[in-house]
Design an enzyme around this catalytic site. Structure first.
Site, PDB file in Angstrom:
ATOM      1  N   GLY A 282      47.908  31.111  24.970  1.00 35.21           N
ATOM      2  CA  GLY A 282      48.310  30.009  25.825  1.00 35.21           C
ATOM      3  C   GLY A 282      49.812  29.890  25.993  1.00 35.21           C
ATOM      4  CE  LYS A 283      52.203  35.143  27.156  1.00 31.95           C
ATOM      5  NZ  LYS A 283      50.754  35.314  27.405  1.00 31.95           N
ATOM      6  NE  ARG A 284      48.576  25.296  26.235  1.00 33.64           N
ATOM      7  CZ  ARG A 284      48.041  25.669  27.365  1.00 33.64           C
ATOM      8  NH1 ARG A 284      48.749  26.338  28.250  1.00 33.64           N
ATOM      9  NH2 ARG A 284      46.788  25.376  27.654  1.00 33.64           N
TER      10      ARG A 284
END
Length: 213
Positions: free
Chosen positions: A41-43
């Site tokens: 998700g590369k949050r």
């Protein structure tokens, strides 16, 4: 057989509630298979927002690991490191061409990707989670450099296959450290026809053979 599966959240979120339900089914299937579940998700946010992102991926969806964008600093990493037995893979040296725009800039004579790697490891000290690095296969010399500096840190390595990275180069540069090599498009788009399942299985088998050799 794959050691792990890495769903990319964007391709589920694009379909709204239907996509979320599909994602839940995928995550359930991965967990039932006994394989690792890595959510891509590369949050990267701070405080309560970051904790909600981590809660959604680790507690609601049951992920073993998640990709995290570290460029808001240590407090964007720490919410993902507060979960015992889970790994936060910080984006350190990625495989895309635009990685050169920021990750390779010098900061006090040190490339930013090295500073980010050190930050991730330091942030994890005293927290129950584990820090890992996303390191692209398209720049194996950086993988070798980061492995030498951090021999025990787990690496998630995208870029093998469609992006042109070499599995054999990755293994040679990794020097025996903990590593999870990822292939996405070369498997997902192995065929657009009725033979998709067989074509995808064959592509995955070829990668497994390359990595075992």
């Amino acid at each position: 057989m794959a050691a792990a599966f890495k769903p990319n959240l964007a391709f589920f979120e694009a379909y709204g509630a239907d996509g979320w339900r599909a994602l839940e089914r995928v995550c359930d299937a991965v967990r039932q298979s006994g394989r690792l579940l890595v959510l891509d998700g590369k949050r990267g946010d701070i405080g309560n927002t970051g904790r909600r992102y981590a809660h959604a991926q680790f507690d609601r969806l049951g992920a073993d690991a998640a990709t995290v964008a570290p460029y808001m600093g240590a407090d964007s990493l720490s919410p993902f490191l507060e979960h015992a037995g889970r790994c936060a893979f910080a984006l350190v040296a990625t495989s895309n061409p635009g990685a050169l725009d920021l990750q390779h800039r010098q900061l006090g004579g040190v490339p930013l990707y090295r500073t980010v790697a050190d930050l991730a490891v330091e942030t994890a000290r005293g927290l129950p989670g584990e820090a890992g690095f996303v390191v692209g296969a398209t720049r194996p010399e950086l993988l070798a450099e980061l492995r030498a500096a951090h021999p025990g840190v787990p690496f998630l390595v995208p870029g093998v296959g469609a992006q042109g990275g070499s599995g054999s180069d990755v293994l040679a540069c990794n020097n025996g450290g903990p590593i999870l090599v990822n292939a996405s498009r070369s498997v997902l788009y192995a065929s657009s026809g009725a033979d998709f399942a067989r074509a995808a299985a064959d592509a995955a088998a070829r990668l497994a053979e390359a990595l075992s050799g």
